[in-house]
Design a protein around this motif. Structure first.
Motif, mmCIF file in Angstrom:
data_model
loop_
_atom_site.group_PDB
_atom_site.id
_atom_site.type_symbol
_atom_site.label_atom_id
_atom_site.label_comp_id
_atom_site.label_asym_id
_atom_site.label_seq_id
_atom_site.Cartn_x
_atom_site.Cartn_y
_atom_site.Cartn_z
ATOM 1 N N TYR A 11 120.977 13.142 111.972
ATOM 2 C CA TYR A 11 120.843 12.484 113.274
ATOM 3 C C TYR A 11 119.993 11.243 112.983
ATOM 4 N N THR A 14 117.114 11.714 110.585
ATOM 5 C CA THR A 14 116.760 13.141 110.464
ATOM 6 C C THR A 14 117.878 13.932 109.801
ATOM 7 N N PRO A 35 114.220 29.750 111.872
ATOM 8 C CA PRO A 35 113.234 29.338 112.858
ATOM 9 C C PRO A 35 113.754 28.159 113.692
ATOM 10 N N ASN A 36 113.046 27.793 114.734
ATOM 11 C CA ASN A 36 113.469 26.662 115.550
ATOM 12 C C ASN A 36 113.546 25.409 114.695
ATOM 13 N N ALA A 38 115.815 24.777 112.458
ATOM 14 C CA ALA A 38 116.349 25.039 111.120
ATOM 15 C C ALA A 38 117.723 24.404 110.899
ATOM 16 N N GLY A 39 118.460 24.185 111.994
ATOM 17 C CA GLY A 39 119.795 23.595 111.851
ATOM 18 C C GLY A 39 120.919 24.509 112.306
ATOM 19 N N SER A 41 121.958 25.379 115.519
ATOM 20 C CA SER A 41 122.804 24.827 116.582
ATOM 21 C C SER A 41 123.656 23.686 116.061
ATOM 22 N N ARG A 45 127.634 23.625 116.266
ATOM 23 C CA ARG A 45 128.270 22.552 117.051
ATOM 24 C C ARG A 45 129.354 21.859 116.230
ATOM 25 N N GLU A 81 123.765 26.906 123.551
ATOM 26 C CA GLU A 81 122.376 27.278 123.855
ATOM 27 C C GLU A 81 122.125 27.295 125.358
#
Ligand code: ADP
Ligand code: MG
Length: 312
Positions: A11, A14, A35-36, A38-39, A41, A45, A81
């Protein structure tokens, strides 16, 4: 089969997914754990054709997400989500509307809605507006919309977030039931959820796959030295030394008095060795009363922490 090869997603600057590859066989229920951030979603997607990859490829039943996305989407039911629900529509109209977008008119469609409504326990709220429903019911509507076109593959992104404990159990039961006939990818940062529902676990951290296997395989490959803690009643002062010299014992980690003649001792065994029998025999020889003996095994949670903890 779902086949993800060398998937990369940026992104802007990122790097969210960093060269991820895996394959998922038909009929598996895979926990996609991390963990939140981490990749998870981002990866799903891309599989569901909502995002395009920076590089790499994804194929679903031999259809490519970039060149053949309609065929891919036909085969997948996706609960994102935040389920995109139309709050002003009632449940049954919404499900019919979603179905109409995805499949052609057919005499089967009505029956399919009935099956899905029953499966997801929506019978009592069919004519309520989605906006009036509790979070648990909304999540069921989200699951129902993912099922109306009867896909072989179901991708659920954190389906129990924000639900109360009873609702969580209901949704997990439903996932387990659906897993009997469908391939499922369940994104989650909650370990017990994955342990309760999945027969394979993929752990992702900072955009990379760091573990892949059945819960039992992961446990076996991460099994360190066995730790055993015992509680004993003993008069012999040298018991601790005796136990340290026992065959199969690597070291005594701690020894703590719990009361008069009452001790709690924690021992680490030599790797691959089960010293419980020797401990029992020593207790007999030293006239120690063995009140408790516990073997601590590596849990999936230990593995997850080890693999995803940020180094200090
Ligand atoms: P997870 O689902 O495992 O929590 P995500 O796939 O949502 O992880 O996010 C992976 C990384 O990508 C995180 O660093 C996140 O901040 C970043 N990210 C996710 N979505 C976007 C976006 N739309 N724009 C920019 N960065 C994003
Ligand atoms: Mg996510």
């Amino acid at each position: 089969m779902i086949s993800v090869r060398n998937l990369v997603k940026y992104y802007g600057p990122t790097l969210a997914v960093n060269n991820v590859s895996f394959e998922i066989e038909k009929g598996t229920v895979v926990g996609f754990l991390g963990p939140n951030g981490a990749g998870k979603s981002t990866t799903v997607r891309i599989i569901t054709c909502y995002l395009s990859p920076t590089s790499g490829s994804v194929q679903v039943e031999n259809h490519d997400v970039l060149t053949d996305s309609l065929e891919v989407r036909k085969r997948i039911g996706y609960l994102p989500e935040n389920a995109p629900l139309y709050l002003d529509m009632n449940v049954v109209d919404y499900l019919k509307f979603v179905q109409k977008m995805r499949v052609q008119e057919s005499s089967e469609n009505g029956r399919r809605i009935k099956i899905v409504v029953e499966r997801c326990g929506l019978g009592d709220v069919l004519h309520k507006n989605i906006g009036e429903l509790s979070k648990g019911y909304r999540q069921r509507v989200g699951l129902a919309q993912a099922l109306v076109h009867n896909p072989d593959i179901l991708i659920l992104d954190e389906p129990t977030v924000g639900l109360d404990p009873n609702q969580i159990i209901e949704i997990r039961d439903l996932i387990r039931e659906l897993g009997r006939e469908k391939t499922i990818i369940l994104c989650s940062h909650i370990l017990p959820e994955v342990e309760a529902t999945c027969n394979r676990v993929l752990i992702i951290n900072e955009g990379k796959i760091v573990a892949d296997g059945t819960p039992a395989e992961l446990q076996a490959s991460f099994e360190g030295k066995t730790r055993i803690s015992i509680q004993i009643k003993v008069n012999v002062d040298s018991f601790r030394d005796h136990i340290a010299q026992l065959n199969g014992i690597d070291r005594v980690l701690s020894s703590r008095p719990l009361g008069e003649n009452l001790l709690e001792i924690e021992i680490e065994a030599v790797k691959g060795f089960d010293p419980r029998e020797n401990i029992f025999n020593l207790c007999k020889a030293d006239n120690a009363v063995l009140l408790e003996m516990k073997r601590e095994e590596t849990s999936l949670e230990d593995i997850f922490r080890k693999l995803t903890r940020k180094e200090e």
